[in-house]
Design a protein around this motif. Structure first.
Motif, PDB file in Angstrom:
ATOM      1  N   ASN A 133       0.827  -1.208   0.000  1.00  0.00           N
ATOM      2  CA  ASN A 133       0.000   0.000   0.000  1.00  0.00           C
ATOM      3  C   ASN A 133       0.861   1.258   0.000  1.00  0.00           C
ATOM      4  O   ASN A 133       0.509   2.265  -0.626  1.00  0.00           O
ATOM      5  N   GLU A 134       1.985   1.197   0.713  1.00  0.00           N
ATOM      6  CA  GLU A 134       2.893   2.347   0.722  1.00  0.00           C
ATOM      7  C   GLU A 134       3.500   2.538  -0.665  1.00  0.00           C
ATOM      8  O   GLU A 134       3.622   3.667  -1.144  1.00  0.00           O
ATOM      9  N   CYS A 135       3.868   1.434  -1.311  1.00  0.00           N
ATOM     10  CA  CYS A 135       4.366   1.510  -2.690  1.00  0.00           C
ATOM     11  C   CYS A 135       3.316   2.142  -3.598  1.00  0.00           C
ATOM     12  O   CYS A 135       3.625   3.006  -4.430  1.00  0.00           O
ATOM     13  N   GLU A 136       2.081   1.717  -3.430  1.00  0.00           N
ATOM     14  CA  GLU A 136       0.992   2.218  -4.271  1.00  0.00           C
ATOM     15  C   GLU A 136       0.786   3.715  -4.068  1.00  0.00           C
ATOM     16  O   GLU A 136       0.600   4.467  -5.040  1.00  0.00           O
ATOM     17  N   SER A 137       0.832   4.159  -2.828  1.00  0.00           N
ATOM     18  CA  SER A 137       0.654   5.578  -2.536  1.00  0.00           C
ATOM     19  C   SER A 137       1.763   6.415  -3.169  1.00  0.00           C
ATOM     20  O   SER A 137       1.504   7.476  -3.761  1.00  0.00           O
ATOM     21  N   LEU A 138       2.989   5.934  -3.070  1.00  0.00           N
ATOM     22  CA  LEU A 138       4.124   6.664  -3.630  1.00  0.00           C
ATOM     23  C   LEU A 138       4.060   6.711  -5.155  1.00  0.00           C
ATOM     24  O   LEU A 138       4.326   7.752  -5.770  1.00  0.00           O
ATOM     25  N   VAL A 139       3.708   5.588  -5.765  1.00  0.00           N
ATOM     26  CA  VAL A 139       3.601   5.531  -7.229  1.00  0.00           C
ATOM     27  C   VAL A 139       2.479   6.447  -7.712  1.00  0.00           C
ATOM     28  O   VAL A 139       2.637   7.183  -8.695  1.00  0.00           O
ATOM     29  N   ARG A 140       1.354   6.432  -7.022  1.00  0.00           N
ATOM     30  CA  ARG A 140       0.221   7.279  -7.411  1.00  0.00           C
ATOM     31  C   ARG A 140       0.615   8.760  -7.361  1.00  0.00           C
ATOM     32  O   ARG A 140       0.260   9.541  -8.255  1.00  0.00           O
ATOM     33  N   ASP A 141       1.346   9.147  -6.326  1.00  0.00           N
ATOM     34  CA  ASP A 141       1.762  10.548  -6.191  1.00  0.00           C
ATOM     35  C   ASP A 141       2.705  10.962  -7.321  1.00  0.00           C
ATOM     36  O   ASP A 141       2.635  12.092  -7.819  1.00  0.00           O
ATOM     37  N   ILE A 155      -3.317   7.443 -15.293  1.00  0.00           N
ATOM     38  CA  ILE A 155      -3.195   6.036 -14.919  1.00  0.00           C
ATOM     39  C   ILE A 155      -4.335   5.694 -13.966  1.00  0.00           C
ATOM     40  O   ILE A 155      -4.499   6.338 -12.929  1.00  0.00           O
ATOM     41  N   ASP A 156      -5.139   4.687 -14.313  1.00  0.00           N
ATOM     42  CA  ASP A 156      -6.267   4.350 -13.441  1.00  0.00           C
ATOM     43  C   ASP A 156      -5.792   3.545 -12.228  1.00  0.00           C
ATOM     44  O   ASP A 156      -4.647   3.098 -12.153  1.00  0.00           O
ATOM     45  N   ASP A 157      -6.702   3.368 -11.270  1.00  0.00           N
ATOM     46  CA  ASP A 157      -6.352   2.733 -10.000  1.00  0.00           C
ATOM     47  C   ASP A 157      -5.828   1.309 -10.185  1.00  0.00           C
ATOM     48  O   ASP A 157      -4.920   0.877  -9.471  1.00  0.00           O
ATOM     49  N   LYS A 158      -6.410   0.576 -11.117  1.00  0.00           N
ATOM     50  CA  LYS A 158      -5.979  -0.807 -11.332  1.00  0.00           C
ATOM     51  C   LYS A 158      -4.548  -0.853 -11.853  1.00  0.00           C
ATOM     52  O   LYS A 158      -3.749  -1.704 -11.431  1.00  0.00           O
ATOM     53  N   GLN A 159      -4.202   0.061 -12.726  1.00  0.00           N
ATOM     54  CA  GLN A 159      -2.837   0.116 -13.243  1.00  0.00           C
ATOM     55  C   GLN A 159      -1.851   0.509 -12.146  1.00  0.00           C
ATOM     56  O   GLN A 159      -0.750  -0.035 -12.064  1.00  0.00           O
ATOM     57  N   VAL A 160      -2.264   1.460 -11.312  1.00  0.00           N
ATOM     58  CA  VAL A 160      -1.406   1.871 -10.199  1.00  0.00           C
ATOM     59  C   VAL A 160      -1.151   0.685  -9.274  1.00  0.00           C
ATOM     60  O   VAL A 160      -0.021   0.459  -8.822  1.00  0.00           O
ATOM     61  N   GLU A 161      -2.192  -0.082  -9.007  1.00  0.00           N
ATOM     62  CA  GLU A 161      -2.048  -1.259  -8.149  1.00  0.00           C
ATOM     63  C   GLU A 161      -1.058  -2.254  -8.751  1.00  0.00           C
ATOM     64  O   GLU A 161      -0.208  -2.811  -8.042  1.00  0.00           O
ATOM     65  N   ARG A 162      -1.148  -2.470 -10.055  1.00  0.00           N
ATOM     66  CA  ARG A 162      -0.237  -3.412 -10.712  1.00  0.00           C
ATOM     67  C   ARG A 162       1.201  -2.916 -10.662  1.00  0.00           C
ATOM     68  O   ARG A 162       2.136  -3.698 -10.455  1.00  0.00           O
ATOM     69  N   TYR A 163       1.376  -1.620 -10.857  1.00  0.00           N
ATOM     70  CA  TYR A 163       2.718  -1.055 -10.746  1.00  0.00           C
ATOM     71  C   TYR A 163       3.260  -1.239  -9.323  1.00  0.00           C
ATOM     72  O   TYR A 163       4.432  -1.561  -9.124  1.00  0.00           O
ATOM     73  N   ALA A 164       2.402  -1.023  -8.336  1.00  0.00           N
ATOM     74  CA  ALA A 164       2.820  -1.160  -6.939  1.00  0.00           C
ATOM     75  C   ALA A 164       3.228  -2.595  -6.624  1.00  0.00           C
ATOM     76  O   ALA A 164       4.216  -2.834  -5.911  1.00  0.00           O
ATOM     77  N   ILE A 165       2.486  -3.556  -7.150  1.00  0.00           N
ATOM     78  CA  ILE A 165       2.830  -4.969  -6.957  1.00  0.00           C
ATOM     79  C   ILE A 165       4.210  -5.253  -7.547  1.00  0.00           C
ATOM     80  O   ILE A 165       5.042  -5.940  -6.943  1.00  0.00           O
ATOM     81  N   ALA A 166       4.461  -4.706  -8.732  1.00  0.00           N
ATOM     82  CA  ALA A 166       5.746  -4.924  -9.397  1.00  0.00           C
ATOM     83  C   ALA A 166       6.889  -4.254  -8.638  1.00  0.00           C
ATOM     84  O   ALA A 166       7.968  -4.835  -8.481  1.00  0.00           O
ATOM     85  N   VAL A 167       6.658  -3.035  -8.150  1.00  0.00           N
ATOM     86  CA  VAL A 167       7.685  -2.331  -7.375  1.00  0.00           C
ATOM     87  C   VAL A 167       7.988  -3.100  -6.096  1.00  0.00           C
ATOM     88  O   VAL A 167       9.150  -3.287  -5.717  1.00  0.00           O
ATOM     89  N   ASN A 168       6.943  -3.566  -5.439  1.00  0.00           N
ATOM     90  CA  ASN A 168       7.112  -4.345  -4.214  1.00  0.00           C
ATOM     91  C   ASN A 168       7.927  -5.613  -4.480  1.00  0.00           C
ATOM     92  O   ASN A 168       8.844  -5.955  -3.721  1.00  0.00           O
ATOM     93  N   PHE A 174       2.813   9.671 -10.405  1.00  0.00           N
ATOM     94  CA  PHE A 174       2.027   9.796 -11.632  1.00  0.00           C
ATOM     95  C   PHE A 174       1.159  11.056 -11.608  1.00  0.00           C
ATOM     96  O   PHE A 174       0.981  11.716 -12.636  1.00  0.00           O
ATOM     97  N   ALA A 175       0.620  11.386 -10.439  1.00  0.00           N
ATOM     98  CA  ALA A 175      -0.220  12.582 -10.324  1.00  0.00           C
ATOM     99  C   ALA A 175       0.601  13.838 -10.592  1.00  0.00           C
ATOM    100  O   ALA A 175       0.146  14.760 -11.284  1.00  0.00           O
ATOM    101  N   GLU A 176       1.817  13.876 -10.050  1.00  0.00           N
ATOM    102  CA  GLU A 176       2.678  15.039 -10.259  1.00  0.00           C
ATOM    103  C   GLU A 176       3.014  15.212 -11.740  1.00  0.00           C
ATOM    104  O   GLU A 176       3.105  16.338 -12.243  1.00  0.00           O
ATOM    105  N   GLN A 177       3.178  14.095 -12.429  1.00  0.00           N
ATOM    106  CA  GLN A 177       3.528  14.145 -13.847  1.00  0.00           C
ATOM    107  C   GLN A 177       2.304  14.190 -14.759  1.00  0.00           C
ATOM    108  O   GLN A 177       2.441  14.154 -15.977  1.00  0.00           O
ATOM    109  N   GLN A 178       1.132  14.245 -14.129  1.00  0.00           N
ATOM    110  CA  GLN A 178      -0.135  14.343 -14.859  1.00  0.00           C
ATOM    111  C   GLN A 178      -0.303  13.209 -15.872  1.00  0.00           C
ATOM    112  O   GLN A 178      -0.780  13.412 -16.990  1.00  0.00           O
ATOM    113  N   ARG A 179       0.082  12.022 -15.434  1.00  0.00           N
ATOM    114  CA  ARG A 179      -0.106  10.843 -16.273  1.00  0.00           C
ATOM    115  C   ARG A 179      -1.445  10.201 -15.941  1.00  0.00           C
ATOM    116  O   ARG A 179      -1.786  10.004 -14.777  1.00  0.00           O
TER     117      ARG A 179
END
Length: 209
Positions: A140-148, A157-170, A150-155
């Motif tokens: 969840n911490e990975c997901e929060s950081l990744v979401r922030d 990315i929907d929630d499901k994609q963010v979750e998948r990225y977080a799983i991969a980062v973890n 992407f938000a800063e870069q105005q990309r």
């Protein structure tokens, strides 16, 4: 000649519990799960077996507490490092990765405890639940950081994609953590964390991190 005796101070309930949990960890490091008997824990903590049972009625309860403390300590070290970060989302993500892939989080002792407890996931359901909770907290911490980021870069990315990225980062951090714990001598200082940063940068398709 007179000697000055230190005033007696009774340990608090929390201090006593912590002492017994740390003694349990030491037993496991010295001889594995089988060595963590109530009697041996009492010897290391310099208390009676009866006192151990007062706080932890059986070995499984003690092992569950030690597992939770082990996982919480490693996760907390990475998350709390962000409290001292004055930078933006990219800087926070980088610091999180670096802290997760450096000492004291990366250490053979942590791996030994983690591996020993992991072997009990199916045998002791409470440890399985605790292990899952620790995984979800870190992810969840990975997901929060990744979401922030992407938000800063105005990309977009929907929630499901963010979750998948977080799983991969973890998973990426977990894999490098294992490498570091098992073969610390093969990595130059800072090289493992830098590899983690570069890998996440590539994974998230970032220009810099």
């Amino acid at each position: 000649m007179t000697t000055t005796r230190r005033p007696f101070r009774r340990a608090s309930e929390e201090e006593r519990r912590t002492s017994l949990i740390e003694a349990t960890m030491e037993c496991i490091v010295q001889g594995g799960i089988g060595a963590a008997t109530i009697r041996r824990v009492a010897e290391i903590a310099d208390v009676t077996p009866g006192l151990v049972r007062h706080y932890f009625p059986d070995k499984n309860t003690l092992l569950c507490a030690a597992h939770k403390a082990t996982m919480s300590k490693m996760t907390t070290q990475a998350i709390q490092s962000l409290d001292n970060c004055d930078g933006g989302p990219l800087a926070r993500l980088r610091l999180f990765i670096e802290t997760s892939l450096q000492a004291p989080v990366v250490h053979p002792r942590n791996y030994q405890l983690w591996a020993s407890f992991t072997s009990l996931i199916n045998a002791i359901p409470e440890i399985g639940i605790s292990h899952r909770e620790a995984y979800i907290e870190f992810r969840n911490e990975c997901e929060s950081l990744v979401r922030d980021v992407f938000a800063e870069q105005q990309r977009d990315i929907d929630d499901k994609q963010v979750e998948r990225y977080a799983i991969a980062v973890n998973a990426l951090i977990d894999g490098l953590w294992l490498e570091g714990c098992l073969a610390m001598d093969l990595f130059d200082s800072g090289s493992l964390s830098e590899l983690g940063v570069k890998s996440v940068q590539s994974l998230l398709d970032l220009e810099t991190l």
